[in-house]
Design a protein around this motif. Structure first.
Motif, PDB file in Angstrom:
ATOM      1  N   SER A 748       0.532  -1.332   0.301  1.00 30.24           N
ATOM      2  CA  SER A 748      -0.361   0.027   0.281  1.00 30.24           C
ATOM      3  C   SER A 748       0.700   1.639  -0.136  1.00 30.24           C
ATOM      4  O   SER A 748       0.106   3.005   0.328  1.00 30.24           O
ATOM      5  N   LYS A 750       3.696   3.645  -2.658  1.00 31.53           N
ATOM      6  CA  LYS A 750       4.253   3.637  -3.711  1.00 31.53           C
ATOM      7  C   LYS A 750       6.058   2.750  -4.120  1.00 31.53           C
ATOM      8  O   LYS A 750       6.915   2.564  -2.834  1.00 31.53           O
ATOM      9  N   SER A 751       6.589   2.182  -5.077  1.00 31.20           N
ATOM     10  CA  SER A 751       7.326   0.968  -4.931  1.00 31.20           C
ATOM     11  C   SER A 751       8.210   2.429  -5.552  1.00 31.20           C
ATOM     12  O   SER A 751       9.036   1.229  -5.409  1.00 31.20           O
ATOM     13  N   PRO A 760      -1.217   3.476  -4.079  1.00 28.11           N
ATOM     14  CA  PRO A 760      -2.814   3.260  -3.780  1.00 28.11           C
ATOM     15  C   PRO A 760      -3.021   3.110  -2.399  1.00 28.11           C
ATOM     16  O   PRO A 760      -2.445   4.595  -1.242  1.00 28.11           O
ATOM     17  N   TYR A 779      -5.204  -1.170  -4.803  1.00 24.50           N
ATOM     18  CA  TYR A 779      -3.695  -1.067  -5.917  1.00 24.50           C
ATOM     19  C   TYR A 779      -3.630  -1.731  -6.593  1.00 24.50           C
ATOM     20  O   TYR A 779      -4.212  -2.012  -7.493  1.00 24.50           O
ATOM     21  N   ASN A 783       1.557  -2.574  -7.889  1.00 23.28           N
ATOM     22  CA  ASN A 783       1.986  -2.866  -6.015  1.00 23.28           C
ATOM     23  C   ASN A 783       1.792  -4.117  -5.591  1.00 23.28           C
ATOM     24  O   ASN A 783       2.539  -4.986  -4.651  1.00 23.28           O
ATOM     25  N   ARG A 786       5.580  -6.200  -6.475  1.00 28.95           N
ATOM     26  CA  ARG A 786       6.414  -5.186  -4.915  1.00 28.95           C
ATOM     27  C   ARG A 786       6.196  -6.326  -3.865  1.00 28.95           C
ATOM     28  O   ARG A 786       6.940  -6.708  -3.392  1.00 28.95           O
ATOM     29  N   TYR A 787       5.266  -6.412  -3.494  1.00 30.84           N
ATOM     30  CA  TYR A 787       4.647  -6.498  -2.753  1.00 30.84           C
ATOM     31  C   TYR A 787       4.620  -8.811  -2.338  1.00 30.84           C
ATOM     32  O   TYR A 787       4.792  -9.235  -1.450  1.00 30.84           O
TER      33      TYR A 787
END
Length: 917
Positions: A748, A750-751, A760, A779, A783, A786-787
């Motif tokens: 949640s 930014k990447s 997000p 999202y 996002n 990355r998660y």
């Protein structure tokens, strides 16, 4: 003395005397002229020569190139001719100046068009389908209004100025620059306004040139030079054009270049001039400082129309640096095609010749959402694959027949609308579906034109409230009441002052009917119902594809003849066209029509692929913007300009469940062995939410709950998280805890990538629904990537990167880039093992993954946005399970079922690991 006198007399009588006299007069004139030039006006001419003829000019540097991770060229420079203009003439007064410059621009544009070239226009006002609109919003729009009105700041703009419509702003600027748009035409006038505003903003530098068109043909160059005496200030120069290789596959990453705007000049600061080419989006924009290089300088003499006559001194520019990306262009291309193939497969599965859009099960819930043939026929019109303008021209018998039907429908519809507005007064709730669409369209039209001014509306007023949320108010009631309450801005319609409410309302109705009479967007609404009613057949619409040149008759004559003869029906024809991608699902812009995928390297945070479908050709937007193409992108219902991977936000669905399990175990709400019984219903709250498995999963642990994607287990965790503070249920407390872990895992926030990405947001409502990835989570696919990378690495949360390295123009490495670690999520090995095992077991439940014969971790998600639209299909995954090399997030918007995302994910794994079918 006598002899002298006789000599003079003889000289006067001689034949050479007139010649002598002429020479004396000429010499006298010459001496007088030299005296005036050198003595009387000498200082003035010296000053004019030094300030107006000798000029110092900047020389643009070659822009740096862009490569993929393997050194494959993605963006480079190509030398071409550019047509430019400068305010370099001499005029007796402002009226002469305006007329001269406007005529020069008009004639230049005509030459460009005549020779088949295009010109660039970055004016924030566009004209499409008979309507003016802004193509910027927010602060960018306010800056444009500030510059147009000449106020000192945005704050100095009046409310009326801020509310200026695009059409009124265009007319205002035409008046400022004495542009007769009726004489020159709308398109030419828009270009004149754009160039004139640049010239006005740089009036202190009269010889600064502004681009009219890039990449013009030799014919245009010759015509410009031949007519140079008439085209004051217009020149032709060599200039670099930005080219993109395989552009459609990575245009969302690379972006494009264009002439710097006033707003960008403010941001970029010193070193940039109003005619410079800069990155407008993507890597081109974010890496502007590396790619732009350093300008050179030269001193020149120019003549009175701005042409260089002599170069006195020159300093060479320094080329920009080259940028190497982390993406693999071959992988990028393959994934793009895989997304299109999968969406096409889904489309064909639900494409039906029937008229029923939705079927329901025995419980009254939506069972299946179909894509009807009528929808597809209308999509050809609605998304501008076939042209209403060409139908109106009636070049074929088919077009003439269709247009005749339309004219009848239009007459009937406008007649009904006028009667309804003047005397019908039917409550909105009592109208038919078609009538509701027309009536609401009028409301939207008045609102968008700021005629119905929401800024003046009391939203708690009972009449307005019922119009928005009820169904007993008619549009005529709303408008008459709105006039009495000053919700209607009559001054934007006419300068006349009306003395009665009825006069004002009559004028408003006349405006509405007149506006609809030429509104292409409104015409499309009528075409929809004509197709639904059968007054225009699917076969007729399909034939337009050939008649208007969308499809080539010669390339597919048999299908055309079969369509004409009736041996092939319209449904069969469209099935063939779509399944063979002759017309793509992206072009139809029905649901589903879009998807995205992001692949990362979990060992270093590199992004190996970032794909958004559908996309666009950024070659047509760089340098000379193809205005027709750009307008088609803006009006495209599939929104190809939107980067679906970084800027499209929806709920994550069940892909969120690993985060819920992590939050539950780490806070002590549950342990890795805690069981909950799933009976199919969570009965601790009312109404009681259900599990997707209606008969339940039985006893579940965290591992099996992830494997089975058990909703009831996650409901229990979300509920208990919300109760943990003091024992009573507090949804906000629960969502705050979930957000904490969403942030930690990089979901949640930014990447950190080097191109534009939206913001997000973790859910802030309904902790129970939020625990299964519903609520108001939002999202992007990025996002999610990355998660899942954080999950695969047991807690290493990278700021993902698209930049591999920077080199100089000769290939010498200036900077090696690597992704930074944003944070480390410190959790017990028990928690990580629980999540990893659950995801590994979940992957094993899908045959598409099992067939790959490798160990994979995965979690799917199905997110519902509207019950009348197909659900979104989402997947997060990494592989190999034991030692991850790749992480991936996939999303098919309106992709029906998560299994479709798995199919796509499996295809991508085949590419990554070179697995053959």
């Amino acid at each position: 003395m006598k002899e002298v006198f006789e000599y003079i007399v003889s000289l006067l009588k001689s034949r050479i005397f007139p010649m002598i006299l002429v020479f004396i007069i000429m010499i006298s004139i010459l001496v007088h002229r030299l005296f005036v030039l050198q003595i009387v006006n000498g200082d003035s001419y010296v000053e004019d020569l030094s300030s107006s003829i000798k000029k110092d000019m900047s020389v643009v540097a070659a822009r740096g190139r862009i490569y993929d991770r393997n050194g494959v060229l993605l963006a480079y420079n190509d030398l071409s001719y550019a047509v430019k203009i400068s305010d370099s003439g001499r005029y007796s007064d402002n009226a002469v100046k305006n007329k001269t410059i406007n005529n020069s621009i008009d004639k230049t544009l005509t030459i460009i068009e005549t020779n088949g070239d295009t010109y660039s226009n970055d004016l924030p006002i566009i004209y499409n389908n008979g309507q003016f609109s802004y193509n910027v919003e927010g602060t960018s729009l306010l800056r444009f209004l500030r510059d147009s009105y000449g106020t000192e700041s945005i704050a100095a703009l009046s409310d009326e100025q801020k509310a200026t419509s695009a059409e009124n702003m265009f007319k205002y600027l035409c008046e400022v620059y004495s542009i007769n748009y009726e004489e020159f035409g709308i398109e030419h006038s828009l270009m004149m306004v754009n160039l004139r505003r640049y010239m006005a903003a740089n009036s202190y530098n009269r010889y600064l040139t502004f681009i009219i068109a890039n990449e013009v043909s030799d014919k245009t160059v010759a015509a410009i030079l031949e007519n140079s005496d008439e085209l004051v200030g217009v020149t032709v120069e060599e200039q670099y054009i930005r080219r993109y290789v395989d552009s459609v596959y990575c245009s969302q990453i690379l972006g494009y270049t264009g002439t710097v705007s006033n707003a960008e000049l403010e941001e970029l600061g010193d070193g940039y001039e109003s005619n410079d080419i800069v990155g407008k989006s993507g890597i081109e924009k974010s890496m502007e400082s590396e790619l732009s290089g350093s300008k050179g300088e030269k001193s020149v003499y120019v003549d009175t129309v701005g042409r260089i006559t002599e170069v006195l001194d020159e300093e060479d520019p320094q080329a920009g640096h080259d940028v190497y990306l982390t993406i693999d262009i071959n992988l990028q291309k393959s994934i793009y095609h895989a997304i299109e193939d999968e969406i096409t497969s889904i489309f064909m599965q639900y494409f039906t010749p029937g008229n029923n859009k939705i079927t329901y099960n025995g419980s009254g819930d939506v069972d299946t959402i179909y894509i009807t043939a009528q929808e597809v026929y209308f999509a050809l019109i609605d998304n501008n694959l076939v042209s209403l303008k060409q139908i109106q021209e009636q070049n074929t018998a088919n077009e003439a027949e269709i247009y005749s039907q339309f004219e009848t429908k239009k007459s009937e519809t406008l007649s009904w609308l006028k009667d309804e507005l003047t005397s019908g007064d039917t409550a909105y709730g009592k109208l038919s579906e078609e009538q509701k669409l027309y009536i609401w369209y009028i409301y939207d039209l008045l609102r968008s034109e700021n005629i119905f001014s929401l800024a003046n509306v009391d939203t708690s007023d009972s009449v307005y409230y019922d119009w928005i949320y009820g169904d007993s108010t008619s549009l005529s009631q709303l408008l008459t009441y709105g006039i009495s309450k000053n919700w209607i801005n009559m001054s934007s319609l006419t300068s006349e002052k009306y003395t009665s409410l009825q006069e004002s309302y009559d004028a408003l109705v006349d405006y509405v009917i007149s506006a609809l009479d030429s509104d292409t967007a409104f015409f499309k609404k009528m075409y929809k119902y004509m197709i639904n009613a059968g007054s225009i057949s699917g076969r007729q619409v399909c034939m337009l594809l050939y008649e208007q040149g969308v499809l080539d008759i010669n390339a597919d004559d048999s299908k055309y003849q079969a369509l004409v003869s009736g041996s092939m029906g319209a449904y069969e024809f469209m099935s063939y066209i779509v399944s063979n991608k002759i017309i793509t699902v992206g072009q139809l812009a029905l649901k589903p029509c879009s998807g995205s995928a992001v692949v990362t390297n979990p060992n270093n945070g590199d992004i190996l692929a970032l794909v958004s479908y559908p996309s666009y050709d950024n070659n047509k937007l760089s340098g000379t913007v193809d205005a027709k193409y750009y307008n088609s992108l803006v009006s495209d219902n599939a929104s190809p300009l939107l980067n679906r991977a970084t800027q499209s936000f929806i709920a994550p669905g069940s892909t969120y469940k690993p985060c819920t399990i992590i939050a539950g175990i780490d806070t002590g709400i549950i342990s890795s062995s805690t069981t909950f019984n799933c009976s199919g219903v969570f009965d601790k709250v009312t109404p009681s939410p259900r599990c997707w498995q209606k008969w339940g999963h039985g006893s579940e642990t965290p591992v099996t709950a992830i494997r089975d994607s058990c909703n009831v287990y996650m409901y229990n965790v979300g509920y208990n998280l919300a109760c943990s503070k003091n024992g009573s249920y507090n949804s906000t407390y629960g969502t705050n805890v979930l957000k904490k872990y969403s942030d930690m895992l990089g979901l949640s926030t930014k990447s950190g990538i080097e191109i534009e990405e939206g913001t997000p947001g973790a859910s802030s409502q309904n902790a129970i629904a939020s625990a299964i990835g519903q609520g108001n989570h939002r999202y992007s696919t990025l996002n999610l990537a990355r998660y899942v990378t954080t999950l695969a690495t047991s807690g290493t949360c990278y700021n993902l990167t698209l930049i591999d390295k920077i080199t100089d123009y000769d290939g010498n490495v200036l900077r090696d880039n690597s992704a930074e670690v944003n944070n480390k999520v410190e959790l017990s090995s028990d928690i990580w093992n629980t999540v990893h095992t659950g995801m590994n077991l979940a992957a094993g439940t899908y045959s598409a993954f099992s067939s790959l014969k490798m160990s994979i971790a995965a979690k799917t998600g199905t997110a519902q946005e509207k019950t009348t639209d197909p659900d979104h299909a989402t997947l997060i995954t990494y592989a190999p399970y034991e030692n991850p090399e790749y992480c991936m997030a996939v999303r098919i918007q309106n992709g029906y079922a998560s299994g479709n995302a798995v199919t796509l994910g499996a295809d991508i794994y085949k590419m990554l690991f070179n697995i053959s079918d």
